[in-house]
Design a protein around this motif. Structure first.
Motif, short mmCIF file in Angstrom:
data_model
loop_
_atom_site.label_atom_id
_atom_site.label_comp_id
_atom_site.label_asym_id
_atom_site.label_seq_id
_atom_site.Cartn_x
_atom_site.Cartn_y
_atom_site.Cartn_z
N ASN A 78 1.60 -1.12 0.19
CA ASN A 78 -0.26 0.32 0.11
C ASN A 78 0.63 1.34 -0.10
N SER A 79 1.63 1.72 -0.93
CA SER A 79 2.62 2.69 -1.92
C SER A 79 1.77 3.83 -0.65
N GLN A 80 0.19 4.08 -1.39
CA GLN A 80 -0.68 5.11 -0.64
C GLN A 80 -0.84 5.87 0.08
N GLY A 81 -0.60 4.69 1.32
CA GLY A 81 -1.24 4.80 2.70
C GLY A 81 0.94 5.12 3.08
N ALA A 82 1.19 4.91 2.61
CA ALA A 82 2.38 5.30 3.09
C ALA A 82 2.86 6.61 2.75
N ALA A 83 2.63 7.21 1.40
CA ALA A 83 2.75 8.13 1.47
C ALA A 83 1.72 9.58 2.20
N ARG A 84 0.69 8.76 2.60
CA ARG A 84 -0.74 9.92 3.04
C ARG A 84 0.05 9.51 5.00
N LEU A 85 1.02 8.91 4.87
CA LEU A 85 1.09 8.61 6.19
C LEU A 85 2.57 9.56 6.66
N LEU A 86 3.31 9.79 5.93
CA LEU A 86 4.54 10.77 5.73
C LEU A 86 3.84 11.90 5.45
N ARG A 87 2.89 12.30 4.97
CA ARG A 87 1.70 14.14 4.62
C ARG A 87 1.64 13.73 6.43
N THR A 88 0.75 13.70 7.09
CA THR A 88 0.40 13.15 8.41
C THR A 88 1.34 13.93 9.05
N ALA A 89 2.72 12.84 8.91
CA ALA A 89 3.68 12.99 9.87
C ALA A 89 4.22 14.40 9.43
N LEU A 90 4.89 14.94 8.34
CA LEU A 90 5.12 16.34 8.10
C LEU A 90 3.94 16.97 8.91
N TRP A 91 2.60 17.07 8.72
CA TRP A 91 1.59 18.53 9.25
C TRP A 91 2.09 18.21 10.89
N LEU A 92 2.08 17.03 11.42
CA LEU A 92 2.24 16.87 13.37
C LEU A 92 3.49 17.56 13.28
N LEU A 93 4.53 17.16 12.54
CA LEU A 93 6.23 18.41 12.45
C LEU A 93 5.86 20.10 12.66
N PHE A 94 5.61 19.85 11.73
CA PHE A 94 5.57 21.89 11.84
C PHE A 94 4.99 22.22 13.28
N ALA A 95 2.88 21.57 13.24
CA ALA A 95 2.37 22.17 14.49
C ALA A 95 3.16 22.05 15.44
N VAL A 96 3.98 20.94 15.79
CA VAL A 96 4.66 20.75 17.64
C VAL A 96 5.93 21.33 17.27
N TRP A 97 6.78 21.97 15.90
CA TRP A 97 7.91 23.39 15.93
C TRP A 97 7.75 24.64 15.67
N ALA A 98 6.11 24.63 15.79
CA ALA A 98 5.65 25.91 16.07
C ALA A 98 6.17 26.48 16.93
N MET A 99 5.29 25.68 18.27
CA MET A 99 4.48 25.86 19.59
C MET A 99 6.43 25.95 20.49
N LEU A 100 6.61 24.86 19.79
CA LEU A 100 8.73 25.07 20.82
C LEU A 100 8.74 26.38 20.32
N ALA A 101 9.22 26.68 18.90
CA ALA A 101 9.84 28.05 18.93
C ALA A 101 9.06 28.57 19.38
N ALA A 102 8.18 29.35 19.47
CA ALA A 102 7.32 30.37 20.49
C ALA A 102 8.35 30.76 21.67
N ALA A 103 7.85 29.15 22.16
CA ALA A 103 8.43 29.11 23.48
C ALA A 103 10.43 29.54 24.00
N VAL A 104 10.94 28.16 22.76
CA VAL A 104 12.29 28.75 22.72
C VAL A 104 12.75 30.48 22.55
N VAL A 105 12.15 30.69 22.05
CA VAL A 105 12.40 32.92 21.53
C VAL A 105 11.64 33.20 22.62
N LEU A 106 11.33 33.34 23.37
CA LEU A 106 10.46 34.04 24.83
C LEU A 106 11.45 33.79 25.93
#
Length: 524
Positions: A78-106
């Protein structure tokens, strides 16, 4: 994706690339320590635990989850399912990174002053954020490839990245030096970011080019929710485990210079000693981890595939093979590093104190290699929660050793804590794998025989090296001759104990669990 590479091919390729990368990284550290000095090297090592903590929150759990779930989808074709998992993981990464970035800068200033104990690190902390995001994209994409059994492209990118990092950091320092401590560490971090731009961009473009075909339709809400749930079920306990490990390690690293000051060192002397141990001695002992990391990356998708398809015998063989591989290669390398590494490290780093703690630190380093592979085994068989509990207990134990042992022991307290933690962690992980995972491990050929061979090898190499140096032989000539004799003795001792590392597993059944006498009676 192309057909899955074999386990041996993947492990060999990643090992070769890992060894070359470690060599490049070692010489990079050597040049860096010569350029900035022991004190500024200590400041840099003080910042890196913060980066490790941030990475464990944002990246570590998602990376393992992507590799694990991609391997499961690949087993189901199921290659399409694997690609969908990666896209989901990238969105989760961006969300977590944004919160961490705000905390570190402050919180950069209070974090540097009150947590790290040195205000000169404040400038470098915000510089970690772009590097963190790019590293996350790189690692998630790498693990997507690893899940399909593809190692060539990630391996090539990793090697190129290390070369670019060394050139960027040393080049920036060469152009901008002299700098004070704060700006020196910030420039090093910015140079790291240059290499991450390259690796994340190349891997992303390669994934787009090699992906078989994009989804013909957008993912349905239920499919996207299922992808998030499958990722989080693995990412949360794995990320929690990595976070605990990095937090405990960071607290230890931060406390050591402060405890040295309380024991009578000046602040500058404490930072210099910290830079020698964490910036020179430990990287020397970590050279065998090129193989350990390659083995872990190669075996995780295989373990997941075996669990997904119910291949228990093959799963057991992979676990035992991984442990035997660590014993076969890491233990003799540790013996060589302990006996020969002091003189070579002092010559390379221009620092006589490099070899002082090689022996006490080597025991914990060797056990850490086993722990790394056992962590992969536990993730592969779905025992993330047990791994998190074990990591919490062992990290607390090491922190307790650092705090409770007398400060006059200095880094010996840290070495003792590392050894005790690793020994307990090894036993607890093996207990879970045997009792809950159903693994059957033959301990004499897997661990006891290689350990005895490595011990005899180390004693012989030490005696021969000292004799050669005493008779006037040069450092490199004495080291090379002693190492060759030691390797020959190690192999001969293994063979004398009935362990043949050259025999193929499928021909000799050297990695299959033996039957007990009761089982043989039942089968007869």
């Amino acid at each position: 994706m192309k057909e899955r590479e074999s386990f041996v091919q993947s492990a060999f390729l990643l090992t070769v690339v890992g060894v070359v990368t470690q060599v490049v990284g070692f010489f990079y550290r050597m040049m860096l320590s010569r350029t900035v000095g022991a004190e500024y090297m200590g400041l840099y090592q003080l910042v890196m635990p913060v980066y490790g903590v941030l990475q464990s929150v944002a990246v570590s759990g998602l990376a393992v989850a992507v590799c694990n779930r991609t391997a499961a989808e690949a087993a189901r074709q199921n290659s399409q399912g694997a690609a969908r998992l990666l896209r989901t993981a990238l969105w989760l990464l961006f969300a977590v990174w944004a919160m961490l970035a705000a905390a570190v800068v402050l919180l950069a200033q209070p974090l540097a002053k009150w947590v790290l104990g040195d205000g000169r690190t404040a400038l470098a902390l915000p510089c970690l954020l772009p590097c963190l995001l790019l590293t996350g994209v790189e690692n998630l994409t790498k693990n997507y490839f690893y899940g399909f059994g593809e190692t060539r492209i990630p391996a090539a990118v990793e090697l190129a990245e290390q070369v670019i990092r060394a050139a960027a950091v040393l080049g920036l320092l060469w152009m901008l030096m002299p700098l004070d401590g704060a700006h020196t560490v910030a420039v090093i971090v910015l140079g790291m970011g240059v290499s991450e731009v390259f690796s994340s961009l190349v891997l992303t473009l390669t994934r787009w080019a090699r992906q078989r075909r994009p989804d013909a339709r957008p993912a349905q809400t239920g499919e996207a929710r299922a992808a998030r749930r499958s990722l989080l079920q693995i990412a949360l306990p794995v990320g929690f485990t990595a976070l605990l490990g990095n937090l405990m390690g960071s607290v230890n690293a931060i406390l050591v210079p402060q405890l040295l000051v309380l024991a009578g060192y000046t602040a500058s002397e404490a930072m210099e000693a910290f830079g020698v141990v964490f910036g020179m001695t430990l990287p020397l002992l970590n050279l065998p981890f090129a193989f350990v990391n390659a083995l872990s990356l190669s075996i995780l998708p295989r373990l997941t595939e075996c669990c997904t398809l119910g291949r228990k015998a093959e799963l057991n063989r992979y676990i035992e093979t991984a442990l035997f591989s660590i014993s076969l290669l890491v233990l003799p390398l540790m013996a060589l590093l302990v006996t020969l590494g002091g003189g070579i490290g002092a010559l390379m780093f221009h620092e006589e104190r490099v070899g002082e703690l090689l022996l006490p630190l080597s025991f914990g380093a060797a056990l850490s290699a086993y722990e790394a592979v056992l962590n992969t085994d536990l993730n592969g068989i779905g025992r993330q929660r047990q791994l998190a509990a074990t990591s919490l207990l062992c990290g607390a134990l090491q922190l307790g050793c650092t705090l409770l042992l007398p400060g006059s022991l200095g880094f010996y307290a840290y070495a003792l804590g590392t050894a005790v933690r690793s020994l307990l962690g090894f036993w607890l992980r093996i207990r879970v794998i045997v009792r809950q995972g159903g693994a059957q491990i033959r301990w004499f050929p897997v661990l006891t025989a290689p350990a005895l061979s490595a011990l005899l090898m180390g004693l012989t190499v030490n005696l021969l090296y000292r004799s050669l140096r005493g008779s006037g032989a040069g450092l490199w000539a004495a080291s090379l001759l002693a190492a060759l004799v030691g390797c020959a003795l190690y192999l001969a001792t293994l063979l004398a104990q009935g362990v043949n590392p050259f025999r193929r597993a499928q021909d000799s059944h050297s990695f299959s669990a033996p039957h007990s006498s009761r089982q043989r009676k039942r089968s007869s």
